[in-house]
Design a protein around this motif. Structure first.
Motif, mmCIF file in Angstrom:
data_model
loop_
_atom_site.group_PDB
_atom_site.id
_atom_site.type_symbol
_atom_site.label_atom_id
_atom_site.label_comp_id
_atom_site.label_asym_id
_atom_site.label_seq_id
_atom_site.Cartn_x
_atom_site.Cartn_y
_atom_site.Cartn_z
ATOM 1 N N ALA A 75 6.184 135.207 39.387
ATOM 2 C CA ALA A 75 5.020 136.089 39.279
ATOM 3 C C ALA A 75 4.376 136.307 40.653
ATOM 4 O O ALA A 75 3.986 137.434 40.986
ATOM 5 C CB ALA A 75 3.998 135.510 38.307
ATOM 6 N N MET A 76 4.288 135.255 41.459
ATOM 7 C CA MET A 76 3.720 135.389 42.803
ATOM 8 C C MET A 76 4.573 136.316 43.668
ATOM 9 O O MET A 76 4.043 137.164 44.384
ATOM 10 C CB MET A 76 3.629 134.021 43.486
ATOM 11 N N VAL A 77 5.878 136.134 43.586
ATOM 12 C CA VAL A 77 6.783 136.971 44.380
ATOM 13 C C VAL A 77 6.694 138.416 43.922
ATOM 14 O O VAL A 77 6.592 139.333 44.742
ATOM 15 C CB VAL A 77 8.232 136.446 44.296
ATOM 16 N N GLN A 78 6.719 138.641 42.612
ATOM 17 C CA GLN A 78 6.679 140.008 42.090
ATOM 18 C C GLN A 78 5.364 140.704 42.428
ATOM 19 O O GLN A 78 5.342 141.922 42.621
ATOM 20 C CB GLN A 78 6.946 140.012 40.593
ATOM 21 N N LYS A 79 4.283 139.955 42.525
ATOM 22 C CA LYS A 79 3.002 140.547 42.921
ATOM 23 C C LYS A 79 3.103 141.109 44.340
ATOM 24 O O LYS A 79 2.638 142.208 44.619
ATOM 25 C CB LYS A 79 1.897 139.484 42.843
ATOM 26 N N ARG A 80 3.744 140.360 45.227
ATOM 27 C CA ARG A 80 3.913 140.826 46.609
ATOM 28 C C ARG A 80 4.936 141.961 46.678
ATOM 29 O O ARG A 80 4.801 142.871 47.487
ATOM 30 C CB ARG A 80 4.301 139.665 47.507
ATOM 31 N N VAL A 81 5.965 141.919 45.828
ATOM 32 C CA VAL A 81 6.962 142.996 45.784
ATOM 33 C C VAL A 81 6.294 144.300 45.379
ATOM 34 O O VAL A 81 6.563 145.356 45.965
ATOM 35 C CB VAL A 81 8.122 142.642 44.819
ATOM 36 N N SER A 82 5.396 144.236 44.403
ATOM 37 C CA SER A 82 4.718 145.453 43.928
ATOM 38 C C SER A 82 3.861 146.091 45.023
ATOM 39 O O SER A 82 3.559 147.279 44.961
ATOM 40 C CB SER A 82 3.859 145.137 42.702
ATOM 41 N N LYS A 83 3.506 145.316 46.044
ATOM 42 C CA LYS A 83 2.716 145.847 47.167
ATOM 43 C C LYS A 83 3.601 146.314 48.315
ATOM 44 O O LYS A 83 3.103 146.689 49.369
ATOM 45 C CB LYS A 83 1.731 144.787 47.663
ATOM 46 N N GLY A 84 4.926 146.266 48.123
ATOM 47 C CA GLY A 84 5.847 146.756 49.147
ATOM 48 C C GLY A 84 6.108 145.793 50.280
ATOM 49 O O GLY A 84 6.462 146.202 51.378
ATOM 50 N N ASP A 85 5.969 144.497 50.043
ATOM 51 C CA ASP A 85 6.221 143.476 51.055
ATOM 52 C C ASP A 85 7.729 143.304 51.226
ATOM 53 O O ASP A 85 8.420 142.826 50.323
ATOM 54 C CB ASP A 85 5.565 142.158 50.620
ATOM 55 N N ALA A 86 8.256 143.691 52.398
ATOM 56 C CA ALA A 86 9.699 143.661 52.636
ATOM 57 C C ALA A 86 10.275 142.261 52.501
ATOM 58 O O ALA A 86 11.369 142.083 51.954
ATOM 59 C CB ALA A 86 10.013 144.232 54.022
ATOM 60 N N GLU A 87 9.567 141.253 52.993
ATOM 61 C CA GLU A 87 10.082 139.886 52.906
ATOM 62 C C GLU A 87 10.061 139.378 51.470
ATOM 63 O O GLU A 87 10.937 138.616 51.066
ATOM 64 C CB GLU A 87 9.319 138.953 53.834
ATOM 65 N N ALA A 88 9.071 139.791 50.693
ATOM 66 C CA ALA A 88 9.025 139.409 49.279
ATOM 67 C C ALA A 88 10.192 140.056 48.525
ATOM 68 O O ALA A 88 10.829 139.413 47.677
ATOM 69 C CB ALA A 88 7.701 139.817 48.654
ATOM 70 N N ILE A 89 10.474 141.312 48.849
ATOM 71 C CA ILE A 89 11.609 141.988 48.213
ATOM 72 C C ILE A 89 12.893 141.264 48.576
ATOM 73 O O ILE A 89 13.730 140.986 47.713
ATOM 74 C CB ILE A 89 11.667 143.473 48.632
ATOM 75 N N ASN A 90 13.057 140.920 49.847
ATOM 76 C CA ASN A 90 14.252 140.199 50.279
ATOM 77 C C ASN A 90 14.368 138.850 49.564
ATOM 78 O O ASN A 90 15.447 138.446 49.150
ATOM 79 C CB ASN A 90 14.252 139.992 51.791
ATOM 80 N N HIS A 91 13.253 138.164 49.390
ATOM 81 C CA HIS A 91 13.256 136.875 48.688
ATOM 82 C C HIS A 91 13.645 137.066 47.220
ATOM 83 O O HIS A 91 14.448 136.298 46.678
ATOM 84 C CB HIS A 91 11.888 136.213 48.808
ATOM 85 N N LEU A 92 13.087 138.093 46.580
ATOM 86 C CA LEU A 92 13.416 138.375 45.184
ATOM 87 C C LEU A 92 14.897 138.702 45.031
ATOM 88 O O LEU A 92 15.531 138.297 44.054
ATOM 89 C CB LEU A 92 12.551 139.529 44.660
ATOM 90 N N VAL A 93 15.442 139.402 46.008
ATOM 91 C CA VAL A 93 16.862 139.749 45.971
ATOM 92 C C VAL A 93 17.709 138.488 45.908
ATOM 93 O O VAL A 93 18.678 138.414 45.148
ATOM 94 C CB VAL A 93 17.259 140.580 47.214
ATOM 95 N N GLY A 94 17.353 137.498 46.717
ATOM 96 C CA GLY A 94 18.094 136.243 46.700
ATOM 97 C C GLY A 94 18.093 135.606 45.321
ATOM 98 O O GLY A 94 19.080 134.996 44.899
ATOM 99 N N GLN A 95 17.010 135.771 44.605
ATOM 100 C CA GLN A 95 16.913 135.205 43.262
ATOM 101 C C GLN A 95 17.818 135.978 42.292
ATOM 102 O O GLN A 95 18.486 135.378 41.446
ATOM 103 C CB GLN A 95 15.467 135.227 42.769
#
Length: 183
Positions: A75-95
């Motif tokens: 949920a924390m990662v997805q919150k940052r992804v929804s704001k367009g955080d490139a590093e959060a998106i990259n982290h989510l991709v790894g998951q």
């Protein structure tokens, strides 16, 4: 090619600990920890210093509480992804790529998100796309090399090293050594 060899001589700023501002040792995943709350890599030294001060239940950088389980971390990662955080998106991709945090393994979705993170400026996403186009899911070596070049020009050490390996195996020994010396 000249631009590639003239840029990226300094390590990428994302390799610095945001607390002590020192470069994190290589390999980075052994000398730091990614915090899901702020998507910052904090070096093991600063993590130890925070724990010695009694800050072991919160992020040493942003002071948010650590997630209690995989669902709250996601949920924390997805919150940052929804704001367009490139590093959060990259982290989510790894998951997605590995099927962690309760997500189903979805490699095509991972590659789609890596492309998005790379477009937003994630050097790590370029590096990961280099691997996936180079010898994994979709074999397209020139495309993979392109992504490594993009990351190397930003100072990403493993990408620069991999470019040296590519040139070595292609018989371009002088160019390989130049890449390795820069890395």
């Amino acid at each position: 090619s000249e631009r590639l060899l003239n840029e990226g001589h300094e390590r990428w700023e994302g390799d610095r600990c945001p607390i002590c501002f020192l470069f994190i040792g290589l390999p980075i995943h052994k000398h730091s920890r990614m915090n899901a709350c702020c998507m910052k890599l904090v070096c093991n030294g600063c993590i130890l210093a925070a724990e010695q001060r009694g800050i072991n239940d919160r992020c040493p950088f942003c002071r948010n509480p650590h997630p209690s389980d995989a669902a709250s971390s996601l949920a924390m990662v997805q919150k940052r992804v929804s704001k367009g955080d490139a590093e959060a998106i990259n982290h989510l991709v790894g998951q997605y790529y590995k099927g962690y945090l309760g997500l189903a393994k979805d490699v095509p979705r991972a590659i789609e998100l890596w492309k998005e993170a790379a477009e937003l400026g994630s050097v790590e996403a370029h590096y990961n796309l280099g691997f996936n186009y180079g010898d994994s899911v979709e074999e397209d070596k020139p495309r993979g090399i392109h992504h490594w070049k993009q990351a190397a020009m930003e100072g990403h050490v493993p990408s620069r090293h991999n470019l040296g390996a590519v040139e070595y195996y292609n018989g371009n020994y002088q160019l390989a050594v130049q890449h390795w010396m820069i890395s």
